[in-house]
Structure formats: structure tokens, C-alpha cells
Enzyme design. Structure first.
Site, PDB file in Angstrom:
ATOM      1  N   TYR A  57       0.829  -1.204   0.000  1.00  0.00           N
ATOM      2  CA  TYR A  57       0.000   0.000   0.000  1.00  0.00           C
ATOM      3  C   TYR A  57       0.861   1.251   0.000  1.00  0.00           C
ATOM      4  CZ  TYR A  57      -3.088   3.678   1.718  1.00  0.00           C
ATOM      5  OH  TYR A  57      -3.771   4.857   1.866  1.00  0.00           O
ATOM      6  N   GLY A  64      -5.624   5.568  -0.317  1.00  0.00           N
ATOM      7  CA  GLY A  64      -7.035   5.839  -0.077  1.00  0.00           C
ATOM      8  C   GLY A  64      -7.916   4.979  -0.959  1.00  0.00           C
TER       9      GLY A  64
END
Length: 511
Positions: A57, A64
Site C-alpha cells: 500500500y 485511499g
């Protein structure tokens, strides 16, 4: 005056006091050798995983709502720059330099734990900027305190990239020029580097630390002021007997009661003449009310120092296990919630301060003092309007005490659907504390006036405080504009002079 210390950052031992030394007093920082090893090991592991095309990530994916978008190897570096561009979306005037410096100090300390994955150069640039007193220009508003303080920290990153602005010698300067003057080229971000700067609740926590540092001082000043008022009102001192507060068990109340007894020691006013059996609540419950705030500050201090030395990143890189964990350690709530308590507590103690001041000015309650502390009532209004000012400040503190920590507004297409509003919390508590300094200044000025009118020998501590007040504010013989006196008193209280004089006179430090 030479520099007295360098604050060593190791990811474990950053205190509120040391952060304030860096943020406000411009002490230098250094990263310990062990911390540099952890930073380098973390980066090495990250690069191995990038080479192996692992999904991480914010490194090999968007963030997001875009966390499911996978980036190509060519996009990974460019993404970090675009991340900073898009997130530098704050608004408003420049944040105080000490808050930005505190946030940078806290961020370096997080990196020092070795779980952030940024390159060593990223941390080095933060260190160099601090040590050369280059402070990025950061807009005051725009953080919701989740995923960290993204907007303000992005302006820190932007400045290090040579694309923002910095304060240099009090003036706003193009950051590229500022970096060039200390021999640094603009920082070029690589994989993870941007997120390693912005991903944590560092701004709200730095501001919380600064507030707590100042609130601790305010508590001592409160006790000095309360002691002066109690003396001027010829208080019954039994409610401050140590045994009462030991029996209940709260340490804060015991500390306040001990201070009040110590500061009023040897008072001719207090220990002569007839006393009421019981004084009003605003007098005799001062230890319980102010003590509760002291206890709250201790709790909040622990939370803030835990956060200063904790890992606030997402993702988190575990070097030994060679794992990457995604979670929500950026959430500002562990600091925001206790800071709400501090804001409410400060506003409560300001109310009791104003109520004591009211008793000094109200002839029905002041045990023989003249109306509004003027010797010529009617022709003169004395301190009548000073109370209005205190009331105005208190009304604002009550409004600002409305909580922000439960005001979450979903963001990022509901991917970030609960946010802490922690920076909003810290900012409003700062305003509350500023107002509380004003309220206390007015009470102390009124108490000094009342003690002069009593005309008897003062206690050791109250006498020392009174002497300091009279260095800056004259006795109010005839009416004069009080705004200058009010502001001068606030400046005095924000300095260390009153506390130092009282403690020197008493021969020991107050609680």
C-alpha cells in the site's frame, strides 16, 4: 548565549520537554547510530520487496480509494512526487513555526524506530532543515487527523523538494533558495519517501505537546494567583489541610492544596482575625477543581509521549520478519480525546478563577474590600470592566470546549470514513489556553490590588508574586485604561518571572 544541548532522537526517549527544546528553543537534533542502522535496514527490506514486485500500500499501489490501483515500476517514483503535490491542499495563513518544527522533530523520531521504509536521505533532510533553522511554510487548516496530518506534512515535504516556501530569519523565502544556502539540492523522492514524511499524526501531536508544556506552567501560575486571592479574601484555610485531600486520594488536589499552603506561609492577613466557618465553593473547592485538571494533564502527557515514540505509519515495515503490515496507526484519536479533556478542564478552572475574582470586586462578598477595588467608588469604576473582559474570554472558552474529536466527516469516497479531527482539537485547545492566561492575569491583577488595600504583611510566596506584579503594573489609584495592564500581565505570566521569583523566595519548587 551558547547552545546547551543537542536532542538525540532514537525512537524511544522523546519527551514533551525535549520536543519543546527543539520546537521553541531551536535546539539541534541528531539521530543516534543505532537508529540510523534501523532506518537503513528498513529501507533495504523495502527495496528487496519492490524488486520482487510485491504489492505494498502506498508504495506499489495508490492510496485511499486508489489502494487497489497497482503502479508500474516506472510509476512508483513519480507517484511519490504527485502524492505530495495532491496532498499539499491546505488553506489559511502560516502555522506557527514552533508547531512545524515540533512536527518535524516528531517525524524524525518516528523514522528512528526503523519501521517507516523511507531512505536515509529523507530523514537527513529533516534534520538539516531543523538544525539550520529552516522552517517550511505550512497552512494552518486542512488536516482531519487521519492518515496523519497529510496536508500540513505535505507542505513540509514540498519545501524539502524545493517547491514550497520556508521561513528563513523570519521571512518567507523560496525553499529551493533556502536549501541552496545550506548546500542542499532539492530532495528527489523515490519509492515510499513521500508517504514516509507525511504519514502520521505529527502536527497535532507536536501542538498537543507544546500545549501541555505551557499548561503545566499555567497550573503553577494558577496556584500562585489563587493563593493571592484567598489571602486577600481572608480565607478559612482549613479546606486546604493536607489530611482532607489525602483521605480522598487524588494526587492533583493534594498538590494544589500543598502549593496554596506553601505560597501563603507567614501571611499576617490570613492568620489573624475571625474567619468564616465555610467559604464559597469557588474558594474552598479550588484544590479539587484545579487538581482534576492536573490529573488530566498527567494522563494526556502520557498519551502524547507514547505517540511521540510510537509508529504512526501505514504501512509498517517489520525488518526482522520481513513483513509489511497495513493498519491505522495514523489515527489521531489517542491524542485528540485526552486533549479534549484538557480543553474542557482549562475552561473549568478559568471559570473558578473568574468567580474568585468576582468575590474580590463585589462588596457584598469581599469581606470589607471597597467596590470594584477602588478607593473612590462612583467617581471611579475600578476593576469593574476588567471582569467583563474575563467574562468575554470565558464565554469563548466554553464555545471552544465543544468537542471536535467526535466531529468526523467521511473522506476519500468513504474509504476514510472515520477521522479524528485531532488537529482541530489541538488548535482550539491552544486558543482556550491563551484565553485562560488572560483570565488568570486579570485575577492576579485584582488580587494584587486587594492585597495592597489590606495593607498587612503578605505571605512569603504571595509577597514575592505581588512584588513582580508591581514591577509591571501600578496600583490602581484612579481609573486609567486597563488594556495595557491586561496585556502586560499576560506577557508577564507567559514569561517565567513570577514562578521563578516565588520559588526563589520559598526555597523550593512548587508542585
Amino acid at each position: 548565549m551558547g547552545r546547551t544541548m543537542t536532542v538525540a532522537l532514537d525512537g524511544e526517549s522523546l519527551t514533551i520537554g525535549r520536543l519543546v527544546d527543539v520546537a521553541r528553543n531551536k535546539e539541534h537534533v541528531k539521530v543516534t547510530d543505532e537508529a540510523w542502522k534501523r532506518i537503513e535496514n528498513s529501507r533495504r527490506m523495502l527495496e528487496e520487496k519492490i524488486d520482487a514486485h510485491e504489492t505494498m500500500y502506498g508504495v506499489t499501489t495508490g492510496i485511499g480509494e486508489f489502494s487497489e490501483v497497482t503502479l508500474t515500476p516506472q510509476q512508483i517514483k513519480e507517484f511519490q512526487k504527485l502524492l505530495i503535490y495532491s496532498h499539499a491542499a491546505g488553506i489559511g495563513g502560516p502555522m506557527q513555526k514552533e508547531i512545524v518544527r515540533g512536527a518535524m522533530c516528531g517525524r524524525i523520531n518516528v523514522h528512528s524506530k526503523g519501521n517507516s521504509g523511507g531512505r536515509r536521505e529523507v530523514t537527513e533532510y529533516l534534520v538539516e532543515a531543523l538544525n539550520h533553522n529552516l522552517t517550511p511554510v505550512v497552512c494552518e487548516k486542512g488536516s482531519v487527523g487521519a492518515c496523519g496530518d497529510l496536508a500540513p506534512m505535505s507542505q513540509v515535504a514540498l519545501a524539502l523538494m524545493g517547491e514550497g516556501e520556508m521561513f528563513v530569519n523570519g521571512k518567507i523565502t523560496d525553499s529551493k533558495r533556502a536549501l541552496d544556502e545550506i548546500g542542499l539540492k532539492p530532495l528527489e523522492l523515490e519509492a515510499r519517501d513521500g508517504l514516509a514524511i507525511i504519514n502520521g499524526s505529527n502536527v497535532l501531536t507536536a501542538l498537543a505537546a507544546i500545549i501541555i508544556h505551557d499548561a503545566r506552567k499555567w497550573m503553577k501560575l494558577h496556584d500562585i494567583t489563587a493563593a493571592m486571592t484567598l489571602e486577600a479574601l481572608m480565607a478559612n484555610m482549613k479546606p486546604y489541610d493536607k489530611r482532607i485531600h489525602v483521605l480522598r486520594g487524588f494526587s492533583g488536589a493534594q498538590e494544589v492544596a500543598a502549593n496554596l499552603n506553601l505560597i501563603t506561609k507567614d501571611s499576617e492577613i490570613l492568620f489573624s482575625g475571625k474567619k468564616k466557618v465555610q467559604d464559597a465553593y469557588s474558594m474552598r473547592s479550588t484544590p479539587q477543581v484545579a487538581g482534576a485538571l492536573r490529573d488530566s494533564i498527567k494522563f494526556a502527557s502520557g498519551q502524547v509521549e507514547t505517540e511521540l515514540n510510537g509508529v504512526g505509519d501505514n504501512p509498517i515495515f517489520l525488518t526482522n520478519e520481513k513483513e509489511v503490515l497495513t493498519g491505522a496507526n495514523f489515527q489521531g484519536t489517542p491524542v485528540a480525546l485526552p486533549m479534549e479533556m484538557i480543553g474542557t478542564g482549562l475552561s473549568m478552572v478559568a471559570v473558578i478563577s473568574e468567580r474568585r475574582m468576582n468575590r474580590l470586586t463585589n462588596p457584598a462578598l469581599s469581606v470589607g474590600l471597597p467596590p470594584f477595588l477602588t478607593k473612590k467608588p462612583g467617581m471611579n469604576s475600578g476593576m469593574m470592566l476588567a471582569q467583563y473582559t474575563a467574562d468575554a474570554l470565558i464565554a469563548e472558552t466554553r464555545i471552544l470546549s465543544h468537542p471536535a474529536a467526535n466531529q468526523s466527516i467521511p473522506a476519500a469516497a468513504d474509504q476514510e470514513d472515520f477521522v479524528s479531527m485531532g488537529l482541530t482539537t489541538s488548535q482550539k485547545v491552544k486558543k482556550i489556553l491563551d484565553n485562560c492566561y488572560g483570565v488568570l492575569a486579570i485575577e492576579m491583577m485584582a488580587a494584587a490590588q486587594a492585597l495592597d488595600i489590606r495593607g498587612k504583611k503578605l505571605g512569603k510566596g504571595t509577597g514575592a508574586a505581588h512584588r513582580v506584579v508591581r514591577k509591571y503594573v501600578d496600583f490602581l489609584e484612579d481609573d486609567r485604561p486597563l488594556y495595557k495592564d491586561n496585556n502586560r500581565m499576560v506577557e508577564l505570566l507567559k514569561s517565567d518571572e513570577v514562578i521563578e521569583e516565588v520559588e526563589n523566595e520559598l526555597g523550593n519548587e512548587l508542585n
